[in-house]
Design an enzyme around this catalytic site. Structure first.
Site, PDB file in Angstrom:
ATOM      1  N   HIS A 120       0.737  -1.035   0.050  1.00  0.00           N
ATOM      2  CA  HIS A 120      -0.062  -0.037   0.133  1.00  0.00           C
ATOM      3  C   HIS A 120       0.832   1.398   0.112  1.00  0.00           C
ATOM      4  CE1 HIS A 120      -3.805   2.203   1.416  1.00  0.00           C
ATOM      5  NE2 HIS A 120      -3.015   3.287   1.117  1.00  0.00           N
ATOM      6  N   HIS A 180       1.467   5.610  -1.567  1.00  0.00           N
ATOM      7  CA  HIS A 180       1.207   6.653  -2.507  1.00  0.00           C
ATOM      8  C   HIS A 180       2.671   7.091  -3.139  1.00  0.00           C
ATOM      9  CE1 HIS A 180      -2.920   6.737  -1.028  1.00  0.00           C
ATOM     10  NE2 HIS A 180      -2.493   6.180   0.129  1.00  0.00           N
ATOM     11  N   LYS A 192      -9.378  -0.085  -6.165  1.00  0.00           N
ATOM     12  CA  LYS A 192      -9.264   0.495  -4.931  1.00  0.00           C
ATOM     13  C   LYS A 192     -10.597   1.342  -4.688  1.00  0.00           C
ATOM     14  CE  LYS A 192      -7.705   2.150  -0.997  1.00  0.00           C
ATOM     15  NZ  LYS A 192      -6.668   2.930  -0.663  1.00  0.00           N
ATOM     16  N   HIS A 237     -10.456   1.234   1.596  1.00  0.00           N
ATOM     17  CA  HIS A 237     -10.361   2.465   2.561  1.00  0.00           C
ATOM     18  C   HIS A 237     -11.569   2.228   3.623  1.00  0.00           C
ATOM     19  CE1 HIS A 237      -8.693   6.064   4.324  1.00  0.00           C
ATOM     20  NE2 HIS A 237      -9.888   6.067   4.937  1.00  0.00           N
ATOM     21  N   HIS A 240      -4.724  -0.640   5.791  1.00  0.00           N
ATOM     22  CA  HIS A 240      -4.167   0.400   7.099  1.00  0.00           C
ATOM     23  C   HIS A 240      -5.164   0.217   8.184  1.00  0.00           C
ATOM     24  CE1 HIS A 240      -6.932   2.992   5.115  1.00  0.00           C
ATOM     25  NE2 HIS A 240      -6.070   3.391   4.287  1.00  0.00           N
ATOM     26  N   ASP A 264       1.132   2.721   3.547  1.00  0.00           N
ATOM     27  CA  ASP A 264       0.499   4.008   3.344  1.00  0.00           C
ATOM     28  C   ASP A 264       1.292   5.053   3.448  1.00  0.00           C
ATOM     29  OD1 ASP A 264      -1.669   5.213   2.398  1.00  0.00           O
ATOM     30  OD2 ASP A 264      -2.760   5.345   4.802  1.00  0.00           O
TER      31      ASP A 264
END
Ligand code: DOR
Ligand code: ZN
Length: 344
Positions: free
Chosen positions: A13, A15, A99, A136, A174, A247
């Site tokens: 995970h 970004h 996602k 999420h 997460h 994350d």
């Protein structure tokens, strides 16, 4: 123990952002991790296979030639995503998950899903052809306390999804609470969860005690000490449902240290040293390799990595900032020490 060698890990995970910002951060992940699931919540989200292909090319271009880092791409689910798009995405071989952002839940999630029933056909297709759903897991209702949003999402939505689509592979991303740990444990092996370095390191005092600490603000927000311990216990348990996903979410310093500071903790340069240290503190270093290097690959039905990494126990100070396009980004544990260092 003063040195530890284990299979090179993956980050399930991550970004990376885009353009110059992406180019400033991607090497921090490539240094430690062989592969990463790259999240699609760019300011122009990655809605389609074509956008994911182009984004992947930009990432590969930004990497130095000598790294073997492999970005694993994802697609951003909307109420308009079609089953056909999912089939094409799967056939491409570059898309590894879809996602789900509940609309409004976090950074660049405005185009996310507001009614899960709209996605029924897509979920059935994903279930049938084996495309994992990355979630999420937070509700966005204004009357639900921000510390309860994960728990309520599980009760109201996730428990319905796992019953309705029993063969759908789901990653609850997460996780931050004891409730999430217990829920994931209670599900079939089609349900797993990622665990970040910051959610096993911090509790909510780290945001609010000694002045507001914007660099510790992320979503889902870090929770109580009991929650932190429950998530750490899950990570170190050896249960293959729980695996590493940082994350890591860079935001320019100005955007964090602002009256409406953005959510996201930048952990790429320190995540692995932190995981090692936390496992060591729990006397669970023997469980690190499964969590960091095996269970995620197994869940995603990808081969385990062949290479290894070696860390030595040697204290070092984390830089206070890293360049981030024309600004800079403040990492987790900025100006503090970490105990483990990659042996070059
Ligand atoms: O803290 C977060 N930051 N949580 C998310 O879910 C998104 C991420 C980001 O993209 O900034
Ligand atoms: Zn994320």
């Amino acid at each position: 123990m003063n040195q530890i060698t284990f299979t090179k890990p993956d980050d399930w995970h991550l970004h990376l952002r885009d353009e110059k910002q992406m180019a400033s951060v991607v090497m921090h992940t490539a240094k430690y991790y062989k592969r990463a699931i790259v999240m699609p919540n760019l300011s122009n989200p990655v809605f389609t296979l074509e956008l994911a292909q182009q984004y992947r090319e930009r990432i590969l271009k930004a990497l130095r030639d000598d790294t073997a880092f492999e970005p694993l791409m994802t697609i951003y689910l909307t109420g308009d995503t079609s089953s056909q798009q999912i089939v094409e995405a799967k056939d491409s071989g570059i898309i590894h998950a879809v996602k789900l952002y509940p609309a409004g839940a976090t950074t660049n999630s405005a185009r996310g899903v507001s009614n899960l029933d709209q996605c029924d056909a897509v979920f059935r297709t994903m279930e049938k052809i084996g495309v994992p759903l990355s979630i999420h897991g937070e509700v966005t209702d204004s009357e639900i306390d921000i510390f309860d949003r994960e728990k309520v999402f599980i009760e109201k939505h996730l428990s319905v999804l796992v019953k309705r689509y029993p063969d759908l592979k789901i990653i609850l991303e997460h996780i931050t609470t004891k409730d999430a740990v217990q829920f994931v444990e209670s599900c079939s092996n089609n349900v797993g969860a990622t665990i970040t370095a910051h959610h096993i390191l911090l509790n909510r005092n780290n945001i609010l005690v000694g002045g507001i600490q914007p660099h510790h603000f992320c979503l889902p927000v870090v929770k109580t000490e009991a929650d932190r311990q429950a998530v750490l216990n899950a990570a170190t348990s050896g249960n293959p449902k729980f695996f590493l996903g940082t994350d890591s979410a860079p935001h320019a310093r100005q955007e964090k240290e602002s009256a409406t500071g953005k959510a996201g903790i930048y952990s790429s340069p320190v995540s692995l040293p932190i995981y090692i240290e936390m496992f060591e503190r729990e006397n669970k270093l023997d469980q690190l390799e499964g969590f960091a290097s095996f269970f995620g690959a197994d869940f995603y039905s990808l081969p385990r990595n062949q290479e290894t990494v070696t860390f030595k126990k040697e204290e070092s100070t984390v830089p206070g900032r890293y360049d981030y396009a024309n600004d800079y980004v403040v990492p987790l544990k900025a100006n503090e020490t970490v105990q483990w260092k990659l042996a070059e």
